[in-house]
Scaffold this motif. Structure first.
Motif, PDB file in Angstrom:
ATOM      1  N   ALA A 549       0.829  -1.217   0.000  1.00 39.88           N
ATOM      2  CA  ALA A 549       0.000   0.000   0.000  1.00 39.88           C
ATOM      3  C   ALA A 549       0.856   1.258   0.000  1.00 39.88           C
ATOM      4  O   ALA A 549       0.612   2.192  -0.761  1.00 39.88           O
ATOM      5  CB  ALA A 549      -0.930  -0.007   1.209  1.00 39.88           C
ATOM      6  N   VAL A 550       1.918   1.273   0.846  1.00 38.05           N
ATOM      7  CA  VAL A 550       2.743   2.469   0.924  1.00 38.05           C
ATOM      8  C   VAL A 550       3.554   2.670  -0.354  1.00 38.05           C
ATOM      9  O   VAL A 550       3.835   3.797  -0.774  1.00 38.05           O
ATOM     10  CB  VAL A 550       3.658   2.427   2.166  1.00 38.05           C
ATOM     11  CG1 VAL A 550       4.814   1.446   1.996  1.00 38.05           C
ATOM     12  CG2 VAL A 550       4.211   3.814   2.475  1.00 38.05           C
ATOM     13  N   THR A 551       3.909   1.559  -1.039  1.00 37.88           N
ATOM     14  CA  THR A 551       4.613   1.662  -2.323  1.00 37.88           C
ATOM     15  C   THR A 551       3.724   2.347  -3.348  1.00 37.88           C
ATOM     16  O   THR A 551       4.167   3.220  -4.105  1.00 37.88           O
ATOM     17  CB  THR A 551       5.005   0.261  -2.827  1.00 37.88           C
ATOM     18  OG1 THR A 551       5.762  -0.405  -1.818  1.00 37.88           O
ATOM     19  CG2 THR A 551       5.834   0.356  -4.098  1.00 37.88           C
ATOM     20  N   LEU A 552       2.446   1.967  -3.368  1.00 39.51           N
ATOM     21  CA  LEU A 552       1.490   2.553  -4.315  1.00 39.51           C
ATOM     22  C   LEU A 552       1.176   4.017  -3.989  1.00 39.51           C
ATOM     23  O   LEU A 552       1.098   4.861  -4.879  1.00 39.51           O
ATOM     24  CB  LEU A 552       0.190   1.741  -4.308  1.00 39.51           C
ATOM     25  CG  LEU A 552       0.253   0.342  -4.944  1.00 39.51           C
ATOM     26  CD1 LEU A 552      -0.936  -0.495  -4.494  1.00 39.51           C
ATOM     27  CD2 LEU A 552       0.283   0.442  -6.461  1.00 39.51           C
ATOM     28  N   LYS A 587     -10.440   7.258  -8.979  1.00 39.06           N
ATOM     29  CA  LYS A 587     -10.625   5.857  -8.570  1.00 39.06           C
ATOM     30  C   LYS A 587      -9.458   5.312  -7.760  1.00 39.06           C
ATOM     31  O   LYS A 587      -9.664   4.564  -6.803  1.00 39.06           O
ATOM     32  CB  LYS A 587     -10.856   4.979  -9.800  1.00 39.06           C
ATOM     33  CG  LYS A 587     -12.112   5.358 -10.579  1.00 39.06           C
ATOM     34  CD  LYS A 587     -12.162   4.639 -11.921  1.00 39.06           C
ATOM     35  CE  LYS A 587     -13.311   5.176 -12.775  1.00 39.06           C
ATOM     36  NZ  LYS A 587     -13.302   4.608 -14.144  1.00 39.06           N
ATOM     37  N   GLY A 588      -8.220   5.652  -8.140  1.00 40.56           N
ATOM     38  CA  GLY A 588      -7.093   5.106  -7.401  1.00 40.56           C
ATOM     39  C   GLY A 588      -5.780   5.241  -8.139  1.00 40.56           C
ATOM     40  O   GLY A 588      -5.584   6.178  -8.921  1.00 40.56           O
ATOM     41  N   GLY A 595       7.285  -7.237 -10.587  1.00 40.61           N
ATOM     42  CA  GLY A 595       6.731  -7.877 -11.772  1.00 40.61           C
ATOM     43  C   GLY A 595       5.233  -8.072 -11.760  1.00 40.61           C
ATOM     44  O   GLY A 595       4.649  -8.524 -12.743  1.00 40.61           O
ATOM     45  N   THR A 596       4.574  -7.749 -10.668  1.00 40.63           N
ATOM     46  CA  THR A 596       3.114  -7.912 -10.566  1.00 40.63           C
ATOM     47  C   THR A 596       2.448  -6.543 -10.535  1.00 40.63           C
ATOM     48  O   THR A 596       2.902  -5.627  -9.845  1.00 40.63           O
ATOM     49  CB  THR A 596       2.736  -8.692  -9.293  1.00 40.63           C
ATOM     50  OG1 THR A 596       3.416  -9.943  -9.288  1.00 40.63           O
ATOM     51  CG2 THR A 596       1.232  -8.932  -9.222  1.00 40.63           C
ATOM     52  N   LEU A 597       1.329  -6.398 -11.275  1.00 40.41           N
ATOM     53  CA  LEU A 597       0.584  -5.145 -11.323  1.00 40.41           C
ATOM     54  C   LEU A 597      -0.380  -5.077 -10.133  1.00 40.41           C
ATOM     55  O   LEU A 597      -1.251  -5.918  -9.972  1.00 40.41           O
ATOM     56  CB  LEU A 597      -0.195  -5.050 -12.641  1.00 40.41           C
ATOM     57  CG  LEU A 597      -0.917  -3.715 -12.904  1.00 40.41           C
ATOM     58  CD1 LEU A 597       0.053  -2.547 -12.912  1.00 40.41           C
ATOM     59  CD2 LEU A 597      -1.681  -3.786 -14.227  1.00 40.41           C
ATOM     60  N   PHE A 598      -0.189  -4.060  -9.287  1.00 38.30           N
ATOM     61  CA  PHE A 598      -1.030  -3.887  -8.100  1.00 38.30           C
ATOM     62  C   PHE A 598      -1.851  -2.591  -8.240  1.00 38.30           C
ATOM     63  O   PHE A 598      -1.445  -1.638  -8.913  1.00 38.30           O
ATOM     64  CB  PHE A 598      -0.179  -3.796  -6.829  1.00 38.30           C
ATOM     65  CG  PHE A 598       0.356  -5.119  -6.353  1.00 38.30           C
ATOM     66  CD1 PHE A 598      -0.389  -5.911  -5.479  1.00 38.30           C
ATOM     67  CD2 PHE A 598       1.594  -5.590  -6.784  1.00 38.30           C
ATOM     68  CE1 PHE A 598       0.102  -7.121  -5.033  1.00 38.30           C
ATOM     69  CE2 PHE A 598       2.083  -6.798  -6.340  1.00 38.30           C
ATOM     70  CZ  PHE A 598       1.336  -7.581  -5.461  1.00 38.30           C
ATOM     71  N   TYR A 599      -3.003  -2.609  -7.570  1.00 34.65           N
ATOM     72  CA  TYR A 599      -3.911  -1.459  -7.577  1.00 34.65           C
ATOM     73  C   TYR A 599      -4.264  -1.074  -6.136  1.00 34.65           C
ATOM     74  O   TYR A 599      -4.355  -1.931  -5.254  1.00 34.65           O
ATOM     75  CB  TYR A 599      -5.212  -1.785  -8.322  1.00 34.65           C
ATOM     76  CG  TYR A 599      -5.034  -2.091  -9.781  1.00 34.65           C
ATOM     77  CD1 TYR A 599      -5.168  -1.102 -10.743  1.00 34.65           C
ATOM     78  CD2 TYR A 599      -4.739  -3.398 -10.198  1.00 34.65           C
ATOM     79  CE1 TYR A 599      -5.017  -1.383 -12.092  1.00 34.65           C
ATOM     80  CE2 TYR A 599      -4.576  -3.693 -11.546  1.00 34.65           C
ATOM     81  CZ  TYR A 599      -4.718  -2.681 -12.485  1.00 34.65           C
ATOM     82  OH  TYR A 599      -4.561  -2.964 -13.819  1.00 34.65           O
ATOM     83  N   ALA A 600      -4.484   0.232  -5.935  1.00 31.35           N
ATOM     84  CA  ALA A 600      -5.050   0.737  -4.676  1.00 31.35           C
ATOM     85  C   ALA A 600      -6.122   1.747  -5.048  1.00 31.35           C
ATOM     86  O   ALA A 600      -5.866   2.664  -5.835  1.00 31.35           O
ATOM     87  CB  ALA A 600      -3.973   1.390  -3.816  1.00 31.35           C
ATOM     88  N   GLY A 601      -7.315   1.554  -4.513  1.00 28.60           N
ATOM     89  CA  GLY A 601      -8.385   2.476  -4.877  1.00 28.60           C
ATOM     90  C   GLY A 601      -9.696   2.150  -4.195  1.00 28.60           C
ATOM     91  O   GLY A 601      -9.760   1.331  -3.262  1.00 28.60           O
ATOM     92  N   VAL A 630     -13.004   3.293   2.598  1.00 26.54           N
ATOM     93  CA  VAL A 630     -12.330   2.028   2.323  1.00 26.54           C
ATOM     94  C   VAL A 630     -11.338   2.205   1.179  1.00 26.54           C
ATOM     95  O   VAL A 630     -11.683   2.725   0.112  1.00 26.54           O
ATOM     96  CB  VAL A 630     -13.344   0.925   1.949  1.00 26.54           C
ATOM     97  CG1 VAL A 630     -12.607  -0.376   1.620  1.00 26.54           C
ATOM     98  CG2 VAL A 630     -14.317   0.698   3.080  1.00 26.54           C
ATOM     99  N   VAL A 631     -10.093   1.758   1.392  1.00 29.92           N
ATOM    100  CA  VAL A 631      -9.095   1.682   0.331  1.00 29.92           C
ATOM    101  C   VAL A 631      -8.809   0.201   0.101  1.00 29.92           C
ATOM    102  O   VAL A 631      -8.386  -0.509   1.014  1.00 29.92           O
ATOM    103  CB  VAL A 631      -7.792   2.417   0.709  1.00 29.92           C
ATOM    104  CG1 VAL A 631      -6.769   2.262  -0.408  1.00 29.92           C
ATOM    105  CG2 VAL A 631      -8.081   3.890   0.969  1.00 29.92           C
ATOM    106  N   MET A 632      -9.085  -0.251  -1.126  1.00 29.64           N
ATOM    107  CA  MET A 632      -8.841  -1.659  -1.469  1.00 29.64           C
ATOM    108  C   MET A 632      -7.457  -1.811  -2.096  1.00 29.64           C
ATOM    109  O   MET A 632      -7.046  -0.979  -2.903  1.00 29.64           O
ATOM    110  CB  MET A 632      -9.891  -2.156  -2.453  1.00 29.64           C
ATOM    111  CG  MET A 632     -11.261  -2.361  -1.847  1.00 29.64           C
ATOM    112  SD  MET A 632     -12.385  -3.102  -3.049  1.00 29.64           S
ATOM    113  CE  MET A 632     -13.794  -3.404  -2.000  1.00 29.64           C
TER     114      MET A 632
END
Length: 825
Positions: A549-552, A587-588, A595-601, A630-632
């Protein structure tokens, strides 16, 4: 949160340019290449600054900008004009619609108008007339004195415009003649003038001299009165009375002469006529007593009025005139006027802070009561802002100066409050109009009473002449005219000392009639600093979830993102190596981590990606029902965790709103851009009567109009920036946190200098008390006049009693208004 992320949120960084501007003297000169001096004028509010290193001259001009819709427009203009050739700096203030442009030469300003048209805006230069000067006037006893001075100068050939304010004791005048000539002209009318200066020390009233003359007159009257019973000749008694009249009456008669010359009918004219008239019909004792009582009344009134004027002037003493400045390894004391932005000053424990700045070394508790009204000292450390006039309680501080002495927060407070005192409230304007009609009518009636009854055979000339003299005294509306301005000045002074700026009598009166207050939620009812309150990890540990989360969120400026980053820092969680960051508007955010695509939103982001939320729907609902956001956190295939962020309600919010209801505010309303669940929870905690959720800035304006259409006198409380449209629409705009925001001090009608609502109930109660005292004063003044008028014709009123009723009523009215200086909740 929507109301945290609107387009105007960045406008706090736009600094006011109005105070930073100053105009050079219209008589200054600049050297041409051949050495000849060429006169130039700065009447267009231009400022020429010589840069010694390059021998070039920078010019500065100020413009009014039309067509800006949002603070983002200000940034667009700044970027557009900065790209022009020879433009050094551009500062645009959205709230004040002002733009300050600095250029290398005068020709650089030529293309600005066309460039502004191309950007979709229009401009006009702001002119400042250097012939306008402000003078302090001593010796004014009543509002009619101010009118006489105005009328006198309106006939002067070198004066274009003049305005005299009795409450503040100032004259603002536009003239082409010298300052010495203006001061001399004021002295002719019977008053003393001095050119106003920002750093001018307080002027002590010439109380000793005036009191000495009054005592001398009283002794002469007493000797004459006693002598009339001890065999002293009537001529000797009359001489004593006449001497007393000359001593006490010199100043009012001189002022009366110039008032008549200026076609004014002030109290000096009426009282002088009454005293001289009494002497003409042989009533020497009456005449001497009239002018003596008038002198005593004026002396006491002036002393009382000085208390209200000094309530603001004393603020000037809060900031010390000198400061310890650190120059390399040496520390030296300098006048604050010689200290520049960027200098480092040293403030020892127990000393007052001389200038606004930022702490670069040390920590301490600072008493900010002179600025914010807070009685409890605030802990300050490196990076925190401190203000001139506040007190360093303990610990030595090194402070980097951020504002010049004339631009400090305390200087702005003094300037704004003095301006506020000079503005007439609706009640004051009405009373002035009434007095301007009442006085000449009663004056004409007095002349008619002197002539018509004896001419028609009703009584003797002496009898009716005496009644006419009494009417002249009763015609003076001094108590009525003074009833409102002293109360307003006292209330504004009280508010300023308690960390509240009321920008004029109009707003004071409006605040006293408010029955509904609408509050912005974020940063007003709540702290405005979101915090992580709970986490739910799925398929990963909480540490791993927070690390992702903090990286994003590290690269986002959104308040919620900042809350997550701060929480991770507190826990000691390090960010991972991320790349290909991309912001998904509204949205986020997304990034590739290992190497993995992560989302926060928000949930909407994951719903649109067709990711199943069945396993988290219950948790999301529970978090939202608690009023939290809420943050997913997840990948393209699944949600790996939830982070709940909430903006906690301020500790004092509920108690403040409860106190407001006891103060007569029967409805409190909360306006927010947050969703229904959050709004409902905060509304319940704050105990507001109504709330409106999921609002855009323009929706808040509609809600304010809706409340007004319901017949409610509505005030809006916000931060003065994001809520500017709603603040402007409301009957009264109240900005919070003015000590840290230049814009808030300029936009709102009332400014709470502290970053909380604690002083709001005091402001409402003070306003209501002021309205009550104004009504008391007006009714008391009118009733006294009616009684005096009724008592004249049966012969129950003597001339000295008429004077006593006038000056006594004025003094009672002033003392009643002075109670506002000491008013507390």
């Amino acid at each position: 949160m929507q109301d945290e992320a609107n387009c105007c949120s960045h406008s706090q960084s736009i600094k006011s340019t109005q105070e930073a501007d100053s105009c050079c003297s219209s008589k200054s000169t600049m050297k041409e290449a051949d050495g000849a001096e060429k006169p130039h004028c700065c009447n267009s509010h231009d400022q020429k600054v010589t840069i010694a290193s390059s021998n070039t001259i920078e010019e500065r001009k100020e413009f009014r900008v039309h067509g800006m819709d949002c603070p983002a427009c200000a940034k667009t203009i700044e970027k557009g004009l900065t790209a022009l050739r020879d433009i050094v700096d551009v500062k645009v203030n959205y709230s004040t619609a002002k733009m300050q442009v600095t250029a290398n030469n005068a020709d650089a300003f030529i293309p600005i108008e066309n460039e502004m048209k191309r950007l979709g805006y229009s401009i006009e230069p702001i002119n400042q007339n250097n012939n306008i000067k402000i003078y302090n006037i001593e010796g004014m006893d009543c509002g009619s004195c101010a009118k006489s001075i105005e009328n006198h100068f309106n006939t002067h050939p070198s004066v274009q415009n003049v305005s005299v304010n009795f409450s503040t004791g100032k004259m603002k005048i536009e003239h082409t003649s010298s300052v010495e000539e203006m001061i001399s002209e004021v002295s002719k009318i019977g008053y003393k003038a001095s050119l106003h200066s920002k750093n001018q020390p307080l002027q002590l009233n010439k109380g000793n001299k005036e009191s000495g003359l009054i005592i001398m007159s009283s002794l002469l009257i007493a000797f004459g009165f006693i002598g009339s019973f001890t065999g002293v000749s009537a001529l000797m008694s009359a001489l004593l009375y006449a001497t007393a009249m000359v001593i006490s009456g010199y100043k009012p008669v001189k002022s009366a002469f110039y008032a008549i010359k200026s076609r004014s009918l002030d109290m000096n004219v009426l009282m002088s006529a009454a005293a001289i008239g009494a002497a003409l019909i042989g009533e020497w004792l009456e005449g001497a007593t009239v002018i003596w009582l008038f002198a005593i009344g004026n002396f006491l009134q002036t002393k009382s009025i000085e208390r209200t004027r000094n309530s603001i002037r004393n603020l000037m003493d809060l900031a010390p005139p000198e400061a310890w400045v650190k120059v390399n390894a040496e520390i030296m004391k300098k006048p604050v006027e010689e200290i520049s932005i960027g200098d480092t000053i040293i403030v020892k424990p127990g000393d007052k802070i001389p200038l606004d700045g930022e702490i670069i070394r040390g920590e301490s508790s600072v008493n900010q009561a002179p600025i914010t009204g807070e009685s409890i000292p605030v802990d300050k450390e490196q990076g925190d802002t401190v203000y001139a006039g506040t007190i360093n309680e303990n610990g030595s501080l090194e402070i980097k100066v951020s504002k010049l002495v004339e631009d400090t927060t305390i200087s702005k407070i003094i300037h704004l409050v003095e301006e506020a005192q000079e503005q007439k409230a609706p009640t004051e304007a009405f009373v002035d109009r009434f007095a301007s009609i009442y006085t000449p009518i009663v004056f004409i009636l007095a002349l008619a009473v002197m002539v018509l009854p004896p001419f028609l055979g009703f009584g003797t000339w002496g009898e009716w002449f005496y009644k006419g003299l009494e009417l002249l005294v009763v015609a003076c509306p001094c108590a009525l005219v003074i009833s409102t301005p002293v109360a307003i000045v006292s209330a504004i002074g009280n508010a300023a000392k308690n960390g509240v700026l009321i920008k004029g009598g109009t707003f004071l009166e409006t605040a006293g009639s408010i029955n509904t207050i609408a509050f912005d939620k974020t940063g007003t009812l709540t702290e405005g600093k979101p915090k992580v309150s709970e986490m739910k990890a799925l398929n990963v540990t909480e540490e791993e979830l927070l690390s992702i989360a903090v990286t994003l969120e590290n690269y986002s400026t959104h308040p919620i993102a900042k809350a997550i980053v701060d929480h991770a820092n507190e826990k000691g969680i390090q960010a991972k190596n991320g790349e290909l960051f991309k912001n998904i508007v509204g949205k986020g955010i997304q990034a590739t981590i290992d190497g993995t695509l992560f989302y926060a939103g928000n949930p909407k982001l994951f719903t649109e990606m067709n990711i199943s939320l069945e396993n988290v729907k219950k948790h999301v609902q529970e978090i939202q029902n608690k009023g939290k956001t809420v943050v997913m956190i997840g990948t393209q295939h699944q949600v790996i965790g939830l982070i709940a962020v909430s903006d906690p309600i301020r500790e004092t919010t509920a108690s403040v709103l409860k106190t407001l209801k006891y103060s007569g505010v029967n409805q409190t309303v909360m306006l927010t851009g947050d969703h229904e669940g959050t709004a409902k929870m905060i509304a319940s905690e704050a105990k507001v009567n109504r709330y409106f959720a999921e609002l855009l800035p323009e929706d808040k304006v509609d809600i304010i109009k809706k409340l007004q259409n319901e017949g409610r006198k509505t005030a809006m409380v916000g931060d003065g920036i994001n809520d500017a449209p709603a603040l402007a629409t409301a009957d009264l705009g109240i900005a919070m946190g003015g000590a840290g925001t230049d814009t808030a001090m300029e936009t709102a009608d009332i400014v709470l200098m502290a970053d909380h609502l604690d002083q709001l109930p005091h402001t409402i109660k003070l306003s209501r008390k002021a309205l009550t005292i104004i009504k008391q004063n007006i009714w008391f003044s009118i009733i006294i006049k009616i009684i005096a008028l009724v008592f004249i014709f049966p012969g129950w009123l003597t001339l000295w009693m008429a004077v006593l009723s006038d000056t006594g009523a004025a003094l009672i009215v002033i003392l009643n208004a002075l109670r506002l200086l000491k008013f507390k909740e």
